[in-house]
Motif scaffolding. Sequence first.
Motif, PDB file in Angstrom:
ATOM      1  N   VAL A 117       1.644   1.767  -3.711  1.00 59.29           N
ATOM      2  CA  VAL A 117       0.494   2.180  -4.529  1.00 59.29           C
ATOM      3  C   VAL A 117       0.072   3.614  -4.174  1.00 59.29           C
ATOM      4  O   VAL A 117      -0.215   4.430  -5.055  1.00 59.29           O
ATOM      5  N   THR A 135      -2.582  -3.207 -11.670  1.00 55.56           N
ATOM      6  CA  THR A 135      -3.884  -3.431 -11.017  1.00 55.56           C
ATOM      7  C   THR A 135      -4.409  -2.115 -10.430  1.00 55.56           C
ATOM      8  O   THR A 135      -5.611  -1.862 -10.420  1.00 55.56           O
ATOM      9  N   ALA A 136      -3.472  -1.296  -9.949  1.00 53.54           N
ATOM     10  CA  ALA A 136      -3.887  -0.012  -9.350  1.00 53.54           C
ATOM     11  C   ALA A 136      -4.014   1.090 -10.406  1.00 53.54           C
ATOM     12  O   ALA A 136      -4.232   2.255 -10.075  1.00 53.54           O
ATOM     13  N   SER A 142       0.837  -1.219   0.000  1.00 60.80           N
ATOM     14  CA  SER A 142       0.000   0.000   0.000  1.00 60.80           C
ATOM     15  C   SER A 142       0.860   1.253   0.000  1.00 60.80           C
ATOM     16  O   SER A 142       0.470   2.258  -0.600  1.00 60.80           O
ATOM     17  N   HIS A 192      -0.179   6.874  -6.679  1.00 61.49           N
ATOM     18  CA  HIS A 192      -1.361   7.749  -6.789  1.00 61.49           C
ATOM     19  C   HIS A 192      -0.954   9.205  -6.564  1.00 61.49           C
ATOM     20  O   HIS A 192      -1.371  10.103  -7.276  1.00 61.49           O
ATOM     21  N   GLU A 201       1.312  -5.246  -9.744  1.00 65.72           N
ATOM     22  CA  GLU A 201       0.512  -4.583  -8.686  1.00 65.72           C
ATOM     23  C   GLU A 201       0.204  -3.132  -9.101  1.00 65.72           C
ATOM     24  O   GLU A 201      -0.869  -2.610  -8.821  1.00 65.72           O
TER      25      GLU A 201
END
Length: 774
Positions: free
Chosen positions: A48, A151-152, A45, A52, A148
Amino acid sequence: MTTPFPAATITGYPRIGRRRELKTALESLWAGRIDTGEFAQTTRSLRVQTYHRLRELGLTEDYAIPATHSHYDHVLDTALTVGLIPSATTGTDFDLGEYFALARGTADRSPLEMTKWFDTNYHYLVPELEDATTFKAHPQHLLTLVSEARTAGHRVRPVLVGPLTLLTLAKTAPGTATSPLERLDELTAVYLDVLSILSAAGVEWIQLDEPALVTDSGEYSDEELAEAAARTYATLTSALPHSRLLVTAPYGSLRAGLPALADSGIGALGVDLSPAVRTLDPGYVDRLAEAVPSSVRLVAGIVDGRNVWANDLTASLETLRSLPQPEVSVSTSTSLLHVPHTVADEPALPVDVATWLSFAEEKVTEVEALAAALSEGRQSRESAFARADRAQRTRAESTTVHNPAVADRTAALRDHDGRRGAYADRLAAQASLDLPVLPTTTIGSFPQTREVRRARADHRAGRIDDAGYEAIMRAEIDRVVALQEGIGLDVVVHGEPERNDMVQYFAEHLDGFATTENGWVQSYGSRCVRPPILYGDVSRPTPITVGWSTYAASRTELPVKGMLTGPVTILAWSFAREDISLAESADQIALALADEVADLEEAGIGIIQIDEPALRELLPLRRVDRPAYLDWSVRAFRLVAANAALATQIHTHLCYSEFGEIIEAIDALDADVTSIEAARSRMEVLADISEADFDRGIGPGVYDIHSPRVPSVAELTELVDSALQSVDASRLWINPDCGLKTRGYAEVEAALANLVTARDAALARIGAAQPTAV
Ligand SMILES: CN1c2c(nc(N)[nH]c2=O)NC[C@@H]1CNc1ccc(C(=O)N[C@@H](CCC(=O)N[C@@H](CCC(=O)N[C@@H](CCC(=O)O)C(=O)O)C(=O)O)C(=O)O)cc1
Ligand SMILES: N[C@@H](CCS)C(=O)O
Ligand SMILES: [Zn+2]
């Protein structure tokens, strides 16, 4: 057709997390508070969220975001990915037990050696190459990062240390016959495997970092490295039909490596256009303009990845526009690993200073603004440009930056070389210290216990007042002094309990520096530092260390050594000014410290140590730049002690590096006693010391403080004996390698007791009992 390289990007991003989430996760895992599943979830996390945030800040195009996360160190990661270090993987990641055993050691295994990454304060783990090493591709964790992110909703750019840099940073295990670069073709084949697997997974841009190509000071010449680069990158690019390579050259300028890379077939070339690099190599932009063909996307690292000053967007845009290449991407000069996360987390900074700064987040917005202005004109980001112009103007005019009294003082130095009286006279005057043969001492800090750290945090937060804080520190000094007396050390220290960090503490007490609350930068693994910001002329409003040292002296009859951090190290571990030279800043800091030396002397402290562990770190990466650096750095050090009485014994201490290359500069520091890291390398430095005819006091460290192990009397005796082979007993000091702040009291007490026993045994063997002055 490959996706074009993004117009705005960065070379890398801090991985510790805005709230040091990685540090917390690592230390929780190591302490058994979380398991590997929870660690994997937390770090995923963190990654990710970072992607973002980077998109919000303007890195919106595919492949604009580099996937530079590492659990501990990126050199270790690449070495494992290509099998330079044999590895176990789980299918999605490295085997974490094995990974952290390599990074930190275990009860029965030593960790990999750690050393400085180029001329920065970041430490990497040194891979060890043996003849038997069989390279092999282990790309699993890279595939995980890619999938990953996908996916995000992000197409990220995998990043590896390039093959040349990896080999030049590796050391060879004893008995290895082949030199690292002889294995390049073999290693290139395995990089090709890794890149092909990424390419097959649909990755269109991959980044390889090759800072080795901006150096010429290692084992290989610029030309040898350039020739090797041309060969390797021709091989890698010709075999990758579906993906393209970005090769970066951070921390300096390319010379022979420039045509080698530019003509090798790579898709993009990342170059360092920071002010520091362009000052050392003013012709770099012109050479790039000429050498980079339009088939190679020039990725201009015009936003400084290592310093914290707001970019002069107007000047940067002009430089970018001067490049003849039809399309130029905007980037950072290096990874942003070296700067804190965001200025927004520093509400306590002086308001004017805060407006002059850009940390990692702000730098991403600068990259975006420059890229937009390059394609759409300055007016498309007018408010960012206006803010940047204002920052340049207010900083240049600020009265908090410019202090005429300081400028007058440094100007008056002119050709002052900082030399004290002749060493023979100092030696005679220092006989009054009445020290025994083979004197024992420590390097300054004693264990920073949880109580000491908590007292500091409580004081900072206002939970305890000044008097309460001082009482706790004094109690700690009492304990440290009593411990040293009990063990039988000859020159004692106060233990430095009041210091959060050997540089930050001084910066907090000097005018001209600002310090941060949350400006953490990774030093190694989970360990971080908060580099101070040197924004103005430096002066010392009041004495800094005198109260603590004199308190310690009041508690013992033994000589107490005062402790200062030297000007070069304060400068190296801070964010430096660029409006004046490093040499001038070093002189300013030196003069402020000289005032402290005078006050320590006045207060009766007869031995003063001026630590310079970063002297080697700032050594320029190109040989041609070294003499000028050594000239100003040695001079600044000498200025600190220039007016000390002949009877005052000046010590210095160096660590964290191999010193062979600068042994003459160390000699030129002209300290009466030099303590130097030596235990880890089994006293290798002694050969350099003998060769340099070093004829003053010397304390090659015999206790490796980087390890929790307590060295036995036998081991210490062996090291003392080997020191006695090269250094006359009248000049030899017996001390640890470095400060004891990261160790625990139990091990320190046992190790120092053994050190004194080993010294006594050596004295008995050499039959010396008469006092010596050194
Ligand atoms: C000698 N080294 C140094 C380098 N650079 C420096 N600037 N300083 C150095 O000493 N470079 C080369 C080497 C690198 N080695 C190290 C070794 C260890 C660390 C380290 O342990 N860092 C600590 C942070 C140290 C510090 O600043 N401590 C402060 C603040 C502590 C803190 O985090 N407080 C908490 C609250 C704590 C509480 O409530 O109890 C907080 O603020 O959240 C202090 O002690 O006052 C680390 O934890 O990473 C770094 C480099
Ligand atoms: N006086 C400092 C030097 C570290 S390099 C210490 O003892 O921690
Ligand atoms: Zn040290």
